[in-house]
Design a protein around this motif. Structure first.
Motif, PDB file in Angstrom:
ATOM      1  N   TYR A 216     -20.918  -6.455  22.027  1.00 21.70           N
ATOM      2  CA  TYR A 216     -21.978  -6.473  23.040  1.00 21.70           C
ATOM      3  C   TYR A 216     -22.996  -7.575  22.738  1.00 21.70           C
ATOM      4  CZ  TYR A 216     -26.089  -4.986  25.680  1.00 21.70           C
ATOM      5  OH  TYR A 216     -27.184  -4.955  26.513  1.00 21.70           O
ATOM      6  N   GLU A 219     -21.445 -11.102  23.467  1.00 17.89           N
ATOM      7  CA  GLU A 219     -21.116 -11.392  24.860  1.00 17.89           C
ATOM      8  C   GLU A 219     -22.319 -11.286  25.791  1.00 17.89           C
ATOM      9  OE1 GLU A 219     -17.904  -8.880  26.019  1.00 17.89           O
ATOM     10  OE2 GLU A 219     -16.440  -9.872  24.707  1.00 17.89           O
ATOM     11  N   GLU A 220     -23.204 -10.326  25.536  1.00 23.32           N
ATOM     12  CA  GLU A 220     -24.319 -10.095  26.450  1.00 23.32           C
ATOM     13  C   GLU A 220     -25.629 -10.734  25.985  1.00 23.32           C
ATOM     14  OE1 GLU A 220     -23.957  -8.698  29.365  1.00 23.32           O
ATOM     15  OE2 GLU A 220     -21.822  -8.304  29.008  1.00 23.32           O
TER      16      GLU A 220
END
Length: 327
Positions: A216, A219-220
């Motif tokens: 997470y 990627e975020e």
């Protein structure tokens, strides 16, 4: 002993690329080496609990140690992946004796006034073992090859066996063998089922934060993988303090268990919400530390609570219920 078992449990996670190259498999298949471990542990839990209430838990732990060592040696020697998975399955099944039976020993050895703290210290071996594996696995693999990783961690388990016998000098088992009726009542006891379900929720949150957050974050949040991994490592590290800390808190408020469980979930709620709002690397690290502290605060308390709820002669089965549902 429990730390070595947990290190062996999570050992593949830090050397997945090496397993992929050695066995010619993909990453998803390599991940099965952890999944089958949990599967076997969960399947062996209740039968193991029945045995714990019938036989000396120290001897069961000895059987578990022997089985784990043999499985680890076989796994290190195999050249194909399916037999390797089988050895991991066997290793996972030993969790009934190397984790749950040891928890039962702790519940019998320590006085009630110190039981929650003692149990918290015991379950802190889980994140401690995971930390050993996450940091030590790649280093050990660089020096001696990936197969050595699966041999060394069981040696920690072996080293813990004499400590177990020193701590529990008398046989640890129920005075009377558990009856079939008692076993069924454990499975149908709504309070024990509720505590087991709460334990499963806490463990699921722990796995969620410690497993999915690196992906997470990269990627975020556009945090590089190394920084994301280091921040996520704070989750198990926090458990080394939070798990015994929850037991200490429970004892300090009059040996009450439910308030600690409720507080753990209440404190975890803003952390879960924070995942969607944090955008900086520093904030993410602080969030992971808070997540590790809150979701693990009650993990040791569950074991104490269930042991206190158990009918005479069913403690091992009740502890196995918590473990089986959680895994």
């Amino acid at each position: 002993m429990a730390a070595g078992f947990n290190a062996y449990l999570i050992a593949p996670a830090s050397i997945i690329p090496l397993l992929v190259d050695s066995f010619g498999i993909d990453k998803a298949s390599a991940g099965l080496s952890i999944s089958v471990f949990f599967l076997a542990w969960g399947m062996a839990g209740l039968p193991g609990g029945l045995l714990m209430d019938r036989y000396d838990n120290r001897r069961l732990a000895f059987v578990g140690v022997v089985a784990l060592v043999l499985a680890s040696l076989a796994g290190a020697a195999t050249s194909t992946y399916l037999p390797f998975l089988l050895t991991r399955f066997v290793g996972g099944a030993t969790g009934a004796f190397l984790w749950t039976a040891n928890a039962n020993v702790v519940s019998r050895v320590f006085p009630e006034s110190k039981l929650a703290v003692a149990t918290g210290l015991f379950v802190a071996a889980g994140p401690a073992g995971q930390a050993i594996a996450q940091f030590g696995g790649p280093l050990l693999a660089d020096v001696a090859g990936w197969r050595a990783v699966f041999v060394v961690y069981p040696l920690i388990v072996v080293a813990g066996l004499p400590v177990l016998y020193l701590a529990a000098r008398e046989p640890v088992r129920s005075e009377e063998a558990i009856s079939l009726g008692q076993f069924v009542r454990v499975l149908r006891n709504p309070t024990i089922l509720a505590v087991s379900f709460a334990s499963a929720c806490s463990f699921a949150l722990f796995v969620f934060f410690s497993s999915w957050m690196p992906t997470y974050a990269t990627e975020e949040l556009s945090i590089d993988l190394a920084a994301a991994g280091a921040a996520t490592a704070l989750v198990p590290f926090a458990g080394i303090v939070a798990r015994p800390g929850g037991g200490w808190l429970s004892d300090r408020i009059g040996e009450r268990r439910r308030p600690v469980i409720v507080v753990s979930f209440l404190l975890a709620l803003p952390v879960i919400f924070g995942v969607t709002t944090i955008r900086s690397a520093g904030g993410f690290a602080m969030l992971m530390l808070a997540a590790g502290a809150t979701v693990q605060l009650a993990i040791g308390v569950y074991y104490v609570y269930v042991a206190e709820l158990a009918e005479p002669g069913t403690t091992g089965t009740c502890l196995a219920m918590v473990t089986s549902v959680s895994t």
